[in-house]
Structures are given as structure tokens and as C-alpha cells.
Design an enzyme around this catalytic site. Structure first.
Site, PDB file in Angstrom:
ATOM      1  N   GLY A 277       8.429 -58.321  28.687  1.00 35.01           N
ATOM      2  CA  GLY A 277       9.494 -59.183  28.086  1.00 35.01           C
ATOM      3  C   GLY A 277       9.038 -60.276  26.900  1.00 35.01           C
ATOM      4  CD  GLN A 278       3.338 -62.881  25.493  1.00 39.96           C
ATOM      5  OE1 GLN A 278       2.635 -62.077  26.355  1.00 39.96           O
ATOM      6  NE2 GLN A 278       2.843 -63.730  24.903  1.00 39.96           N
TER       7      GLN A 278
ATOM      8  CB  VAL B 125       6.992 -66.557  21.191  1.00 38.46           C
ATOM      9  CG1 VAL B 125       5.870 -67.496  20.389  1.00 38.46           C
ATOM     10  CG2 VAL B 125       8.343 -66.454  20.623  1.00 38.46           C
TER      11      VAL B 125
ATOM     12  CG  HIS C  16       6.471 -68.964  25.783  1.00 43.15           C
ATOM     13  ND1 HIS C  16       5.973 -67.969  25.347  1.00 43.15           N
ATOM     14  CD2 HIS C  16       7.876 -68.444  26.163  1.00 43.15           C
ATOM     15  CE1 HIS C  16       6.671 -67.029  25.161  1.00 43.15           C
ATOM     16  NE2 HIS C  16       7.793 -67.053  25.668  1.00 43.15           N
TER      17      HIS C  16
ATOM     18  CG  HIS D  28      11.038 -69.093  29.310  1.00 45.57           C
ATOM     19  ND1 HIS D  28      11.730 -69.412  28.434  1.00 45.57           N
ATOM     20  CD2 HIS D  28      10.202 -68.279  28.981  1.00 45.57           C
ATOM     21  CE1 HIS D  28      11.469 -68.358  27.505  1.00 45.57           C
ATOM     22  NE2 HIS D  28      10.367 -67.882  27.965  1.00 45.57           N
TER      23      HIS D  28
END
Ligand SMILES: [Zn+2]
Length: 147
Positions: free
Chosen positions: A100-101, A103, A107, A109
Site C-alpha cells: 500500500g505504499q 509515496v 513514512h 503513520h
């Protein structure tokens, strides 16, 4: 830094963001599409597309900052002038397209959760078929082989 990395643009001050924290290695800023209010992204300052490319020092600092973000989110929920609603906290990191990456700058969440917020994790039917002890041990053995 890559040309079209939105997080690098934010870190360079070329795109708008609401920062919560920043040091030499890691920054934390608000997600513009929050799961719930109080949703923060924790990112390495140096452009790193994938978790496998992230050095362990930055990874440790990311988790340290994420713990502080979680504590801050919980703390604001206890303020008299209610900050964010928070009964629990999720950490989520998508590493790779299949995960589901979207960007391509690592990072993590960090977002508050509360009963009835409407968000759920969905599992495939396979999840509900119990694995055998032997299957689990074989998988662990494969992981130890490549450690
Ligand atoms: Zn970047």
C-alpha cells in the site's frame, strides 16, 4: 532528493505542512488526509524510498519520535479544551506497492483511534485458517537463514 518527492518538498520548505517535530534525522508533520484528527507522519529527513534502504540509526530515531507523537496525541485528548479524540494509537508503515505504499519516501503513520471511529483492518479468509505449528516453525527457520 528526487524531483517529485512531496515529502522532500515539504522538508525543503517548498510545500506547506504543519510540523510537530524536526531534528537532523527525522521530522513529524500532520497528514493532510487524516484517518482521524491527530494523524501524524514521521519521516526520515534524508530521502529514502524504501524501508530496506533506511539506515538503522534513522529507523531507531523514527520509532523514538513516533512514540513521542503517540504520547502527545494521547496527552492532547486529556486537555480541558479537548485536543484530539484518542483512546488508542495505531502505527502503520507501508513498505512497497503491494503493502500500500504510495509515496516513495519512507513514512510511519501515527494516528489516534477511538471506539466507533469506523476504521477497520480487513483480513483475507486465509487469516482465519489456523497455521500449524510446523508451518510456523518452517517459516521462522527460513527467516533465520537469511538474517
Ligand atoms: Zn523524499
Amino acid at each position: 532528493m528526487t524531483e517529485k518527492c512531496i515529502f522532500c518538498e515539504i522538508l525543503a520548505g517548498k510545500a506547506e505542512a504543519s510540523f510537530v517535530y524536526r531534528d537532523e534525522a527525522v521530522a513529524a508533520f500532520m497528514d493532510i488526509q487524516p484517518v482521524n484528527p491527530g494523524h501524524v507522519l514521521v519521516v526520515p529527513v534524508r530521502h529514502t524510498a524504501m524501508l530496506s534502504e533506511l539506515n538503522e540509526e534513522d529507523g531507531m530515531q523514527m520509532f523514538r519520535v513516533a512514540q513521542r507523537v503517540a504520547a502527545a496525541v494521547r496527552a492532547t485528548s486529556k486537555l480541558p479544551s479537548a485536543g484530539v479524540k484518542c483512546e488508542g494509537v495505531n502505527f502503520f508503515l507501508a513498505d512497497g506497492r503491494a503493502a500500500g505504499q504510495e509515496v516513495w519516501h519512507v513514512h510511519l503513520h501515527v494516528f489516534p483511534r477511538f471506539a466507533g471511529d469506523g476504521h477497520h483492518m480487513r483480513f483475507s479468509p486465509n487469516y482465519f485458517k489456523p497455521s500449524t505449528r510446523q508451518d510456523i516453525e518452517q517459516t521462522a527457520e527460513k527467516l533465520r537463514e537469511v538474517w
